[in-house]
Design an enzyme around this catalytic site. Structure first.
Site, PDB file in Angstrom:
ATOM      1  N   GLU A 122       0.791  -1.172   0.238  1.00 41.43           N
ATOM      2  CA  GLU A 122       0.065   0.011   0.106  1.00 41.43           C
ATOM      3  C   GLU A 122       0.844   1.480  -0.113  1.00 41.43           C
ATOM      4  O   GLU A 122       0.792   2.426  -0.718  1.00 41.43           O
ATOM      5  CB  GLU A 122      -0.985   0.047   1.347  1.00 41.43           C
ATOM      6  CG  GLU A 122      -1.981  -1.248   0.974  1.00 41.43           C
ATOM      7  CD  GLU A 122      -3.130  -0.845   0.196  1.00 41.43           C
ATOM      8  OE1 GLU A 122      -3.126   0.184  -0.414  1.00 41.43           O
ATOM      9  OE2 GLU A 122      -3.667  -1.883   0.078  1.00 41.43           O
ATOM     10  N   ASP A 262      -4.472 -10.043  -8.159  1.00 49.09           N
ATOM     11  CA  ASP A 262      -4.766  -9.252  -9.384  1.00 49.09           C
ATOM     12  C   ASP A 262      -3.491  -8.452 -10.193  1.00 49.09           C
ATOM     13  O   ASP A 262      -3.288  -8.852 -11.508  1.00 49.09           O
ATOM     14  CB  ASP A 262      -5.886  -8.342  -9.138  1.00 49.09           C
ATOM     15  CG  ASP A 262      -5.502  -7.458  -7.845  1.00 49.09           C
ATOM     16  OD1 ASP A 262      -4.662  -7.877  -7.243  1.00 49.09           O
ATOM     17  OD2 ASP A 262      -6.594  -6.666  -7.544  1.00 49.09           O
ATOM     18  N   GLU A 355     -18.117  -7.029  -2.888  1.00 47.47           N
ATOM     19  CA  GLU A 355     -16.950  -7.857  -2.776  1.00 47.47           C
ATOM     20  C   GLU A 355     -16.833  -9.017  -3.588  1.00 47.47           C
ATOM     21  O   GLU A 355     -15.857  -9.651  -4.281  1.00 47.47           O
ATOM     22  CB  GLU A 355     -16.507  -7.648  -1.592  1.00 47.47           C
ATOM     23  CG  GLU A 355     -15.901  -6.216  -1.055  1.00 47.47           C
ATOM     24  CD  GLU A 355     -14.745  -5.600  -1.791  1.00 47.47           C
ATOM     25  OE1 GLU A 355     -13.636  -5.682  -1.088  1.00 47.47           O
ATOM     26  OE2 GLU A 355     -15.065  -5.111  -3.033  1.00 47.47           O
ATOM     27  N   GLU A 376     -12.180  -0.480 -10.271  1.00 44.16           N
ATOM     28  CA  GLU A 376     -11.356  -1.370 -11.338  1.00 44.16           C
ATOM     29  C   GLU A 376     -12.392  -1.510 -12.362  1.00 44.16           C
ATOM     30  O   GLU A 376     -12.144  -1.611 -13.793  1.00 44.16           O
ATOM     31  CB  GLU A 376     -11.220  -2.892 -10.526  1.00 44.16           C
ATOM     32  CG  GLU A 376     -10.145  -2.872  -9.862  1.00 44.16           C
ATOM     33  CD  GLU A 376     -10.436  -2.349  -8.447  1.00 44.16           C
ATOM     34  OE1 GLU A 376      -9.117  -2.177  -7.624  1.00 44.16           O
ATOM     35  OE2 GLU A 376     -11.157  -1.990  -7.861  1.00 44.16           O
TER      36      GLU A 376
END
Length: 624
Positions: A122, A262, A355, A376
């Site tokens: 992050e 991902d 989710e 996304e």
């Protein structure tokens, strides 16, 4: 027999569901016209400032905003996270005043010499990426947003931050710990388990930093982490979700394109486009092929066991929604269109994407009902509209705006949705809402109006990081080795050696027991003359399961100077020391020196993509 019947029923459900989604799509309202697109673009701009002003007035300099209670909270490291994440969005919107004041405040007040344990992943994508993107904009006249008083303060901060994260990479596998203390390094009790995305989504930011500072160590450790993960792939060329960074054993063997994996796929392709490093392309091609073979149940994607390919999780999770956008970058548009249609149907059903959406029960997955303002699906919508100019993607954008405005807007910003069925709000707003969600929405509608923005009509082509930060394909970043070889510019230390010296050193140091060296020279992009040792990419980079036998130079057929793998054909440049007019088979400097092909070593009749010395296709990829 029973498992085959279950799979047949599941496949029929998927087919029927997709068919109904296609039929539902035809019932949409009138398509977005140019005037409405302009209104929507302006509305999205207003959305950004509603959230940004809410943060600055109620939360700054804390990390993130609590938009219901109009308060702030420290969530990552306590260093004005949302402001850093928003910098290049301010520049994209042309807000010179706020961009300048924000850069100046960060340069004067931010420091990382703090006793905070932070996520390597992050911190890299949000903070390091935000600092680098803003630095590249603020320091360059060509962007139109250069700050006259700026003196590389953000770059200095970026380098300091990244050096504080380097202790996380001190592992036997080269895969970093998930967290690191910015003052004291890795705690002795730190977990040795990390996600594949956490270890494999650092190459863009670390690579850009290396090229801006002329210190290759950042690029090396990030690349070694990717190698460490790929070396432990299964025989099906699939990777799992979580791995032990010391033993290299997979602790969760579920393979997919969503949660925990991902952006590993994303950065393989984007690192090749940004840096021209063929090793990333090679890995991406192999990984993508396997993903489409074992994970793709058209139009959806499932999670499977990485060793057996048995389905373990028939769920669409919202992080998968980046995939159609990545497929557009890869040139595989048709399956991207189908998958986007399926994913968007889930948004249409609930007003947001949960989710998790269970493909077997066609309902929200238990415990995964939230929508934390993720970008996304909007990101993929932008890329598909850019590739096709199909107005249905503008219609999808209109739906996104309506859902966010009527379901997520709250007094000081935009709220998480804790339950997409009840549209219940939660008092939190992630920084990526300003870094990505509204950025892609604004770009979508601006593309339909006039495309007069830094990304679509600026001085450079841009790669978006996984946090939506703008990384330009400038010569200093994308042609670092080429410029050093040809012009003597941007040369990191020891990178100006003659090619023959490099080959001699490689020959003298050919230690097959260490195929993943911690240190190595700047990556070779394949466009440098005389650097072809006669090995396939798998052999050259130690990516095969069996250590390769040494290839003698005498065995190479000089009449056919071609190195091949199952997915790459690299044609050696034999022109070293010759004048252009003496070179056989080359009529000009624009002749191809590298070809990418789907054929085998003896079959180059398949469809080919030629990279020219004067202009590469990864640079032309963004011309639209």
């Amino acid at each position: 027999m029973e498992s085959n019947i279950r799979w047949l029923v599941f496949a029929i459900l998927i087919s029927l569901t997709f068919s109904s989604f296609v039929l539902d799509h035809g019932a949409l309202a009138e398509s977005v016209k140019p005037d409405e697109a302009k209104q929507l673009r302006d509305e999205v701009r207003g959305m950004f400032y509603h959230a940004f002003d809410g943060y600055m007035n109620n939360a700054f300099p804390l990390d993130e905003l609590r938009p219901l209670s109009c308060q702030g909270e420290d969530t990552l490291g306590g260093y004005a996270l949302t402001l850093i994440d928003s910098l290049d969005t301010l520049a994209l919107l042309g807000d010179r005043e706020r961009f300048t004041s924000s850069v100046e405040w960060i340069g004067k007040n931010l420091q990382f010499n703090i006793n905070k344990t932070v996520s390597v992943f992050e911190t890299t994508i949000r903070v390091l990426g935000g600092l680098l993107s803003a630095h590249l904009i603020a320091s360059d006249y060509a962007t139109g947003m250069r700050i006259p008083s700026y003196n590389n303060e953000l770059l200095v901060l970026a380098e300091d931050l990244t050096r504080r994260m380097l202790p996380a990479f001190d592992t036997p596998t080269g895969i970093p710990f998930g967290s690191v203390n910015l003052m004291y390094g890795v705690d002795k009790h730190e977990s040795k388990i990390t996600s594949t995305a956490g270890g494999g989504t650092l190459s863009l930011e670390f690579g850009v930093l290396s090229r801006l500072t002329n210190d290759p160590v950042f690029e090396q450790v990030a690349k070694n982490a990717v190698r460490g993960l790929w070396a432990r792939r299964s025989n099906l060329d699939l990777v799992g979700a979580h791995i032990n960074v010391f033993t290299g054993e997979w602790t969760q063997k579920d393979a997919g394109i969503g949660t925990s994996i991902d952006s590993f796929y994303e950065y393989l392709l984007k690192a090749y486009i940004l840096f021209g490093d063929e090793e990333y392309l090679y890995i991406f091609q192999e990984a993508y092929r396997s993903a489409m073979q074992y994970l793709h149940k058209d139009p959806w994607y499932v999670e499977v066991n990485m060793d057996s390919a048995a389905i373990v999780w028939p769920v669409f999770n919202s992080l998968q929604a980046f995939w159609p956008g990545l497929q557009v970058l890869a040139g595989d548009v048709d399956p991207a269109i189908r998958t986007h249609t399926a994913f968007f149907s889930v948004w249409k059903r609930y007003g947001f994407t949960p989710e998790g959406f269970n493909l077997a029960t066609l309902s929200v997955q238990y415990g995964q009902k939230s929508y934390p303002l993720r970008p996304e699906l909007i990101e993929s919508t932008y890329w598909l509209y850019k590739a096709t100019r199909d107005p249905r993607y503008l219609d999808a954008g209109r739906d996104f705006v309506a859902s966010l405005q009527y379901g997520a807007k709250c007094p000081c910003g935009y709220c998480h949705i804790t339950d997409v069925e009840l549209h219940k709000q939660e008092d939190h707003m992630e920084s990526f809402f300003l870094a990505e969600t509204v950025k892609y929405l604004w770009l979508l509608f601006d593309l339909a109006v006039d495309s007069d923005n830094l990304v679509d009509n600026g001085p450079y082509k841009y790669i978006f990081s996984t946090e939506g930060h703008l990384l330009p394909l400038t010569p200093q970043i994308s042609l670092a080795r080429e410029r050093c070889s040809y012009f003597g510019g941007y040369c990191p230390s020891n990178s100006t050696k003659l090619e023959q010296e490099v080959l001699e050193e490689e020959s003298n140091n050919d230690d097959r027991s260490n195929i993943y060296p911690y240190h190595e020279s700047f990556p070779i992009t394949g466009l440098i003359k005389g650097l072809c040792p006669g090995l396939t990419h798998a052999q050259k980079y130690g990516l095969s399961y069996v250590l390769p036998e040494k290839t003698d130079r005498e065995d190479v057929d000089e009449a056919k100077p071609v190195v091949t793998s199952s997915s790459i054909v690299l044609i050696t440049d034999q022109r070293v020391g010759k004048k252009p007019q003496e070179e056989e088979g080359f009529t000009s400097q624009s002749e191809p020196i590298m070809t990418i092909s789907g054929g085998s070593s003896n079959d180059q009749t398949g469809q080919e993509l030629t990279l020219l010395e004067s202009e590469t296709d990864d640079q032309r990829l963004y011309s639209s």
